[in-house]
Design a protein around this motif. Structure first.
Motif, mmCIF file in Angstrom:
data_model
loop_
_atom_site.group_PDB
_atom_site.id
_atom_site.type_symbol
_atom_site.label_atom_id
_atom_site.label_comp_id
_atom_site.label_asym_id
_atom_site.label_seq_id
_atom_site.Cartn_x
_atom_site.Cartn_y
_atom_site.Cartn_z
ATOM 1 N N ALA A 75 0.837 -1.210 0.000
ATOM 2 C CA ALA A 75 0.000 0.000 0.000
ATOM 3 C C ALA A 75 0.869 1.257 0.000
ATOM 4 O O ALA A 75 0.557 2.235 -0.695
ATOM 5 C CB ALA A 75 -0.938 -0.008 1.201
ATOM 6 N N LEU A 76 1.965 1.228 0.747
ATOM 7 C CA LEU A 76 2.906 2.348 0.749
ATOM 8 C C LEU A 76 3.502 2.518 -0.642
ATOM 9 O O LEU A 76 3.580 3.633 -1.162
ATOM 10 C CB LEU A 76 4.012 2.136 1.790
ATOM 11 C CG LEU A 76 5.136 3.171 1.793
ATOM 12 C CD1 LEU A 76 4.607 4.556 2.155
ATOM 13 C CD2 LEU A 76 6.246 2.739 2.753
ATOM 14 N N ALA A 103 -0.222 6.802 4.253
ATOM 15 C CA ALA A 103 0.512 5.540 4.102
ATOM 16 C C ALA A 103 1.837 5.586 4.848
ATOM 17 O O ALA A 103 2.238 4.610 5.490
ATOM 18 C CB ALA A 103 0.731 5.235 2.620
ATOM 19 N N ILE A 104 2.512 6.720 4.791
ATOM 20 C CA ILE A 104 3.781 6.878 5.512
ATOM 21 C C ILE A 104 3.543 6.783 7.016
ATOM 22 O O ILE A 104 4.252 6.066 7.723
ATOM 23 C CB ILE A 104 4.468 8.209 5.138
ATOM 24 C CG1 ILE A 104 4.982 8.148 3.701
ATOM 25 C CG2 ILE A 104 5.600 8.530 6.099
ATOM 26 C CD1 ILE A 104 5.459 9.482 3.153
ATOM 27 N N ALA A 105 2.529 7.487 7.500
ATOM 28 C CA ALA A 105 2.222 7.458 8.938
ATOM 29 C C ALA A 105 1.861 6.045 9.380
ATOM 30 O O ALA A 105 2.341 5.573 10.426
ATOM 31 C CB ALA A 105 1.081 8.423 9.257
ATOM 32 N N GLY A 106 1.043 5.368 8.612
ATOM 33 C CA GLY A 106 0.673 3.985 8.949
ATOM 34 C C GLY A 106 1.878 3.061 8.961
ATOM 35 O O GLY A 106 2.001 2.190 9.830
ATOM 36 N N THR A 107 2.773 3.279 8.018
ATOM 37 C CA THR A 107 3.990 2.467 7.959
ATOM 38 C C THR A 107 4.861 2.712 9.183
ATOM 39 O O THR A 107 5.331 1.769 9.824
ATOM 40 C CB THR A 107 4.784 2.789 6.676
ATOM 41 O OG1 THR A 107 3.992 2.411 5.553
ATOM 42 C CG2 THR A 107 6.102 2.054 6.640
ATOM 43 N N LEU A 108 5.070 3.967 9.515
ATOM 44 C CA LEU A 108 5.933 4.276 10.658
ATOM 45 C C LEU A 108 5.321 3.813 11.979
ATOM 46 O O LEU A 108 6.045 3.376 12.873
ATOM 47 C CB LEU A 108 6.244 5.771 10.695
ATOM 48 C CG LEU A 108 7.111 6.273 9.535
ATOM 49 C CD1 LEU A 108 7.285 7.777 9.599
ATOM 50 C CD2 LEU A 108 8.453 5.563 9.508
ATOM 51 N N ARG A 109 4.006 3.897 12.096
ATOM 52 C CA ARG A 109 3.357 3.385 13.315
ATOM 53 C C ARG A 109 3.468 1.865 13.395
ATOM 54 O O ARG A 109 3.751 1.319 14.450
ATOM 55 C CB ARG A 109 1.876 3.786 13.333
ATOM 56 C CG ARG A 109 1.617 5.157 13.894
ATOM 57 C CD ARG A 109 0.138 5.389 14.189
ATOM 58 N NE ARG A 109 -0.700 5.291 13.013
ATOM 59 C CZ ARG A 109 -0.981 6.294 12.194
ATOM 60 N NH1 ARG A 109 -0.474 7.483 12.422
ATOM 61 N NH2 ARG A 109 -1.762 6.119 11.153
ATOM 62 N N GLY A 110 3.262 1.200 12.278
ATOM 63 C CA GLY A 110 3.251 -0.262 12.273
ATOM 64 C C GLY A 110 4.622 -0.901 12.297
ATOM 65 O O GLY A 110 4.825 -1.938 12.910
ATOM 66 N N ALA A 111 5.573 -0.277 11.623
ATOM 67 C CA ALA A 111 6.914 -0.863 11.520
ATOM 68 C C ALA A 111 7.806 -0.459 12.672
ATOM 69 O O ALA A 111 8.906 -0.976 12.821
ATOM 70 C CB ALA A 111 7.560 -0.453 10.199
ATOM 71 N N GLY A 112 7.363 0.463 13.468
ATOM 72 C CA GLY A 112 8.228 0.957 14.537
ATOM 73 C C GLY A 112 9.223 1.930 13.962
ATOM 74 O O GLY A 112 9.063 2.435 12.848
ATOM 75 N N HIS A 113 10.250 2.185 14.679
ATOM 76 C CA HIS A 113 11.232 3.161 14.223
ATOM 77 C C HIS A 113 12.586 2.506 14.001
ATOM 78 O O HIS A 113 13.627 3.128 14.183
ATOM 79 C CB HIS A 113 11.346 4.316 15.223
ATOM 80 C CG HIS A 113 10.042 5.045 15.381
ATOM 81 N ND1 HIS A 113 9.563 5.889 14.422
ATOM 82 C CD2 HIS A 113 9.107 5.014 16.351
ATOM 83 C CE1 HIS A 113 8.394 6.364 14.791
ATOM 84 N NE2 HIS A 113 8.097 5.849 15.967
ATOM 85 N N ASP A 114 12.582 1.257 13.596
ATOM 86 C CA ASP A 114 13.814 0.538 13.291
ATOM 87 C C ASP A 114 14.380 1.090 11.983
ATOM 88 O O ASP A 114 13.797 0.878 10.920
ATOM 89 C CB ASP A 114 13.530 -0.956 13.157
ATOM 90 C CG ASP A 114 14.762 -1.761 12.829
ATOM 91 O OD1 ASP A 114 15.875 -1.188 12.833
ATOM 92 O OD2 ASP A 114 14.616 -2.965 12.566
ATOM 93 N N THR A 120 10.583 1.404 7.055
ATOM 94 C CA THR A 120 10.931 2.688 7.650
ATOM 95 C C THR A 120 11.790 3.500 6.695
ATOM 96 O O THR A 120 11.544 4.689 6.477
ATOM 97 C CB THR A 120 11.667 2.482 8.987
ATOM 98 O OG1 THR A 120 10.809 1.768 9.870
ATOM 99 C CG2 THR A 120 12.064 3.807 9.621
ATOM 100 N N ALA A 121 12.807 2.861 6.110
ATOM 101 C CA ALA A 121 13.702 3.563 5.185
ATOM 102 C C ALA A 121 12.944 4.059 3.958
ATOM 103 O O ALA A 121 13.198 5.168 3.482
ATOM 104 C CB ALA A 121 14.843 2.649 4.769
ATOM 105 N N THR A 122 12.001 3.270 3.459
ATOM 106 C CA THR A 122 11.208 3.683 2.301
ATOM 107 C C THR A 122 10.309 4.867 2.658
ATOM 108 O O THR A 122 10.202 5.829 1.894
ATOM 109 C CB THR A 122 10.369 2.509 1.765
ATOM 110 O OG1 THR A 122 11.255 1.440 1.406
ATOM 111 C CG2 THR A 122 9.547 2.907 0.558
ATOM 112 N N ALA A 123 9.671 4.799 3.813
ATOM 113 C CA ALA A 123 8.807 5.903 4.257
ATOM 114 C C ALA A 123 9.622 7.184 4.430
ATOM 115 O O ALA A 123 9.193 8.268 4.005
ATOM 116 C CB ALA A 123 8.103 5.528 5.563
#
Length: 184
Positions: A75-76, A103-114, A120-123
């Motif tokens: 989706a991102l 999509a970026i916010a959802g990714t960062l919330r779901g993937a954590g901040h690793d 995270t790197a893509t977002a």
């Protein structure tokens, strides 16, 4: 279909664009190929990005997307493609930007901040690219339809990769020119 993640597949100039370019021939439903359809290809992409991606600030080694997060990552990817393709075509809208930011916010919330996470790197790459002061440097390859950043001094770069798409376009022109000459 077998393929490898060669340097050409990282011609976008930013990780976010390389991820969006994982769909080949996106605008042609008959020839469209999603490189991430095979789950192992996504893992291979993360390893290849460490070696070939233009953004060298990647956290020492990206790790692939966990299976539970695969659909969110796709989706991102689609939000990235939708926003930057519209921007490159000169028809970007606030709605597409909102979809990308969600999509970026959802990714960062779901993937954590690793920072080693491909998600995270893509977002983060998409955020940097969307904040760029020069959206006119974003282009669409007329041969393959991939997105890329034109970093040439005079902004005249025409293809995502001269060695692949540029040569194909030149060879095609040469073929048709010779064919017309032989008919005359």
């Amino acid at each position: 279909m077998s393929f490898t993640w060669t340097p050409h597949r990282f011609a976008g100039g930013a990780l976010a664009l390389d991820v969006a370019n994982s769909v080949v021939m996106r605008s042609d439903p008959q020839r469209r190929v999603d490189r991430y359809a095979d789950a192992s290809a996504l893992e291979e992409f993360a390893h290849a990005a460490n070696a070939h991606c233009a953004e060298r600030d990647l956290a020492g080694g990206l790790v692939s997307v966990v299976p539970e997060r695969r659909s969110a990552f796709i989706a991102l990817r689609e939000a990235i493609d939708g926003h930057f393709r519209a921007t490159a075509a000169g028809v970007g809208t606030p709605e597409r930007m909102a979809i990308l930011l969600e999509a970026i916010a959802g990714t960062l919330r779901g993937a954590g901040h690793d920072p080693a996470s491909l998600e995270t790197a893509t977002a983060q790459s998409a955020l940097r690219l969307s904040a760029s002061a020069e959206p006119d440097r974003l282009k669409i390859c007329p041969n393959c339809g991939w997105l890329f950043i034109d970093r040439s001094r005079n902004r005249s770069r025409a293809w995502c990769d001269m060695a692949v798409c540029g040569n194909r376009a030149k060879a095609s022109r040469h073929y048709y020119r010779r064919r017309e000459e032989s008919r005359a």
